[in-house]
Design a protein around this motif. Structure first.
Motif, PDB file in Angstrom:
ATOM      1  N   LEU A 130       0.828  -1.196   0.000  1.00  0.00           N
ATOM      2  CA  LEU A 130       0.000   0.000   0.000  1.00  0.00           C
ATOM      3  C   LEU A 130       0.869   1.255   0.000  1.00  0.00           C
ATOM      4  CD1 LEU A 130      -2.859   1.125   0.083  1.00  0.00           C
ATOM      5  CD2 LEU A 130      -2.791   0.951   2.572  1.00  0.00           C
ATOM      6  N   LEU A 131       1.907   1.251   0.814  1.00  0.00           N
ATOM      7  CA  LEU A 131       2.833   2.394   0.866  1.00  0.00           C
ATOM      8  C   LEU A 131       3.519   2.603  -0.473  1.00  0.00           C
ATOM      9  CD1 LEU A 131       4.808   2.512   4.224  1.00  0.00           C
ATOM     10  CD2 LEU A 131       3.611   4.389   3.093  1.00  0.00           C
ATOM     11  N   LEU A 132       3.963   1.530  -1.077  1.00  0.00           N
ATOM     12  CA  LEU A 132       4.653   1.647  -2.369  1.00  0.00           C
ATOM     13  C   LEU A 132       3.728   2.238  -3.431  1.00  0.00           C
ATOM     14  CD1 LEU A 132       6.689  -1.688  -2.421  1.00  0.00           C
ATOM     15  CD2 LEU A 132       7.593   0.624  -2.143  1.00  0.00           C
ATOM     16  N   ASN A 133       2.442   1.982  -3.310  1.00  0.00           N
ATOM     17  CA  ASN A 133       1.484   2.531  -4.259  1.00  0.00           C
ATOM     18  C   ASN A 133       1.079   3.968  -3.913  1.00  0.00           C
ATOM     19  OD1 ASN A 133       1.330   0.273  -5.950  1.00  0.00           O
ATOM     20  ND2 ASN A 133      -0.110  -0.719  -4.572  1.00  0.00           N
ATOM     21  N   GLU A 134       1.208   4.355  -2.657  1.00  0.00           N
ATOM     22  CA  GLU A 134       0.815   5.686  -2.208  1.00  0.00           C
ATOM     23  C   GLU A 134       1.835   6.746  -2.584  1.00  0.00           C
ATOM     24  OE1 GLU A 134      -1.896   7.156  -0.443  1.00  0.00           O
ATOM     25  OE2 GLU A 134      -2.881   5.328  -1.110  1.00  0.00           O
ATOM     26  N   PHE A 135       3.093   6.382  -2.584  1.00  0.00           N
ATOM     27  CA  PHE A 135       4.147   7.390  -2.821  1.00  0.00           C
ATOM     28  C   PHE A 135       4.765   7.211  -4.188  1.00  0.00           C
ATOM     29  CE2 PHE A 135       3.750   7.584   1.713  1.00  0.00           C
ATOM     30  CZ  PHE A 135       4.053   8.884   2.036  1.00  0.00           C
TER      31      PHE A 135
END
Length: 135
Positions: A130-135
């Protein structure tokens, strides 16, 4: 120590054409003396142990691994729904820095999934995704 040695053994056997330089770990070195690593019929001599205080790249690696460890520990403490709010609550410099950090992580994973070695829960993996997709 047997399980700890596997963290050293895996890249030796997975990336057979690379040279692997490890920080001296007496117990791991003694464990390795019991084995001959092979790729089919070829003996693998693609690794060595060095004193970290004499090898700057090991010191840099220690910093990177430490940073990754702290980051993963922090992410592990968050609930999945808190990941969405993380980006909102960061100031501009924090967003820029975590964006750069995650960019490097993404590029490593794109280069080879084998560069992203982890032993963790599925929820932690989901948080990282999720983090990799958010930033």
């Amino acid at each position: 120590i047997d399980e700890f040695a596997l963290f050293y053994q895996q890249p030796i056997e997975l990336f057979t054409k690379s040279q692997h330089i490890f920080d001296e770990e007496k117990q791991v070195m003694e464990f390795f003396e019991k084995f001959i690593f092979m790729d089919r019929k070829t003996i693998l001599n693609n690794f060595k142990f060095v004193k970290s205080d004499e090898y700057e790249l090991i010191q840099v690696s220690d910093i990177i691994v430490g940073l990754l460890g702290k980051f993963m520990t922090y992410i592990d403490q968050l609930k999945l729904n808190q990941i969405n709010f993380l980006k909102i609550n960061l100031d501009s410099m924090q967003k820029e820095n975590i964006g750069k950090f995650l960019y490097l992580l993404k590029q490593s994973i794109i280069e080879s999934n084998a560069f992203f070695h982890y032993i963790t829960s599925i929820s932690h993996i989901n948080k990282i995704g999720l983090l990799l997709n958010e930033f």
